[in-house]
Motif scaffolding. Structure first.
Motif, PDB file in Angstrom:
ATOM      1  N   TRP A  10       0.796  -1.225   0.000  1.00 54.45           N
ATOM      2  CA  TRP A  10       0.000   0.000   0.000  1.00 54.45           C
ATOM      3  C   TRP A  10       0.831   1.278   0.000  1.00 54.45           C
ATOM      4  O   TRP A  10       0.333   2.328  -0.408  1.00 54.45           O
ATOM      5  CB  TRP A  10      -0.973  -0.013   1.171  1.00 54.45           C
ATOM      6  N   TRP A  11       2.066   1.262   0.467  1.00 51.34           N
ATOM      7  CA  TRP A  11       2.947   2.421   0.385  1.00 51.34           C
ATOM      8  C   TRP A  11       4.387   1.948   0.370  1.00 51.34           C
ATOM      9  O   TRP A  11       4.688   0.808   0.706  1.00 51.34           O
ATOM     10  CB  TRP A  11       2.712   3.416   1.522  1.00 51.34           C
ATOM     11  N   VAL A  12       5.270   2.832  -0.053  1.00 56.46           N
ATOM     12  CA  VAL A  12       6.712   2.557  -0.048  1.00 56.46           C
ATOM     13  C   VAL A  12       7.392   3.586   0.837  1.00 56.46           C
ATOM     14  O   VAL A  12       6.807   4.607   1.183  1.00 56.46           O
ATOM     15  CB  VAL A  12       7.309   2.612  -1.478  1.00 56.46           C
ATOM     16  N   ASN A  13       8.616   3.305   1.192  1.00 57.73           N
ATOM     17  CA  ASN A  13       9.392   4.260   1.992  1.00 57.73           C
ATOM     18  C   ASN A  13      10.207   5.125   1.045  1.00 57.73           C
ATOM     19  O   ASN A  13      11.248   4.718   0.556  1.00 57.73           O
ATOM     20  CB  ASN A  13      10.305   3.516   2.975  1.00 57.73           C
ATOM     21  N   GLY A  14       9.692   6.297   0.749  1.00 59.36           N
ATOM     22  CA  GLY A  14      10.344   7.223  -0.177  1.00 59.36           C
ATOM     23  C   GLY A  14      11.361   8.070   0.545  1.00 59.36           C
ATOM     24  O   GLY A  14      11.555   7.928   1.746  1.00 59.36           O
ATOM     25  N   PRO A  15      12.050   8.924  -0.121  1.00 57.91           N
ATOM     26  CA  PRO A  15      11.941   9.186  -1.555  1.00 57.91           C
ATOM     27  C   PRO A  15      12.626   8.083  -2.378  1.00 57.91           C
ATOM     28  O   PRO A  15      13.542   7.422  -1.898  1.00 57.91           O
ATOM     29  CB  PRO A  15      12.643  10.521  -1.735  1.00 57.91           C
ATOM     30  N   LEU A  16      12.132   7.909  -3.605  1.00 56.96           N
ATOM     31  CA  LEU A  16      12.675   6.904  -4.511  1.00 56.96           C
ATOM     32  C   LEU A  16      13.491   7.569  -5.608  1.00 56.96           C
ATOM     33  O   LEU A  16      13.356   8.760  -5.864  1.00 56.96           O
ATOM     34  CB  LEU A  16      11.533   6.099  -5.142  1.00 56.96           C
ATOM     35  N   ARG A  17      14.333   6.756  -6.255  1.00 54.62           N
ATOM     36  CA  ARG A  17      15.126   7.207  -7.399  1.00 54.62           C
ATOM     37  C   ARG A  17      15.066   6.117  -8.468  1.00 54.62           C
ATOM     38  O   ARG A  17      14.884   4.945  -8.159  1.00 54.62           O
ATOM     39  CB  ARG A  17      16.583   7.444  -7.003  1.00 54.62           C
TER      40      ARG A  17
END
Length: 196
Positions: A10-17
Motif C-alpha cells: 500500500w505504500w513505499v518508503n520514499g523518496p525513490l530514485r
C-alpha cells in the motif's frame, strides 16, 4: 531456513530514485521511471513512480527429440509482470496491474491410417503416410488484473506513515520523535526502540 519478510503493497518508503530496488510484498521491484497519472475525481492528476517486477521462463527444457517446433510462443513457458505506481509525494499506491501467462505444449503422434489411393478423385496425388504423424497440441491462459485508487481521505500532500507499531513490517521498530496520526485527530508523543 529464514523466511523472507513481507513488505506492504500500500505504500513505499520514499523518496525513490530511478533504478532503486524496492521490496513490494515479496517481489524485488525496480523503479523504472516516473509518470503523470490521472485518477480523476477528487484525486486528480498525480506524479507517480513506476515500479516493475518481470519474470519469464520455461517449465521444462525443450525436447531435443521433438520433430516439430512451434511458431506460437506459448509452449511450456510462463510470464509474470507486475507494475505499481506510487505517489511521489505521499508514497501511497495509486495503481497496480498484473499480467500472468502460462503456456503448455505437447507433441503427440497420431498413428498412420490405412488408406486406399484408388478410392480418391486424384489417386496420383494421394499421400498415404506410413509413419506416425506428429501433432503439436498447445494450451495457454492469460490473466490481466488491475486496480487504481478511486478515493481517499488521506492527505496526499505529505508522506503516508504507519500509525502504530503493528503496521510496521515484522522485525523492525520505530525510533523516538513526535508522531502525527492519520485522519481527523492529531497526537504527539515520544518513544524509543531498537532496530534489528
Amino acid at each position: 531456513m529464514m523466511r523472507q519478510p513481507l513488505h506492504t503493497v500500500w505504500w513505499v518508503n520514499g523518496p525513490l530514485r530511478v533504478n532503486d530496488t524496492v521490496p513490494v510484498l515479496v517481489f524485488p521491484t525496480n523503479v523504472t521511471g516516473s509518470t503523470s497519472l490521472d485518477l480523476g475525481g477528487s484525486i486528480g492528476t498525480r506524479s507517480a513512480w513506476t515500479l516493475t517486477f518481470l519474470r519469464t521462463g520455461s517449465f521444462v527444457p525443450p525436447d531435443p527429440m521433438a520433430t516439430l517446433t512451434s511458431s506460437i510462443p506459448i509452449a511450456d513457458n510462463f510470464g509474470f509482470a507486475l507494475t505499481f505506481s506510487y505517489d511521489q509525494t505521499s508514497d501511497l499506491l495509486l495503481s497496480a496491474s498484473s499480467d500472468i501467462h502460462f503456456g503448455l505444449g505437447r507433441e503427440m503422434f497420431s498413428p498412420p491410417v490405412p488408406c486406399d489411393s484408388s478410392a480418391t478423385i486424384a489417386p496420383a496425388l494421394t499421400v498415404c503416410p506410413t509413419t506416425p504423424i506428429p501433432v503439436m497440441r498447445q494450451f495457454g491462459i492469460d490473466v490481466h488484473a488491475s486496480l487504481k485508487l478511486a478515493n481517499t481521505t488521506l492527505d496526499l500532500s505529505q508522506q503516508v506513515t504507519p500509525t502504530s507499531a503493528s503496521a510496521l513490517p515484522s522485525g523492525s521498530s520505530s525510533g523516538s520523535g513526535s508522531v502525527t496520526g492519520m485522519g481527523n485527530g492529531q497526537g504527539s508523543g515520544t518513544g524509543s526502540g531498537t532496530g534489528f
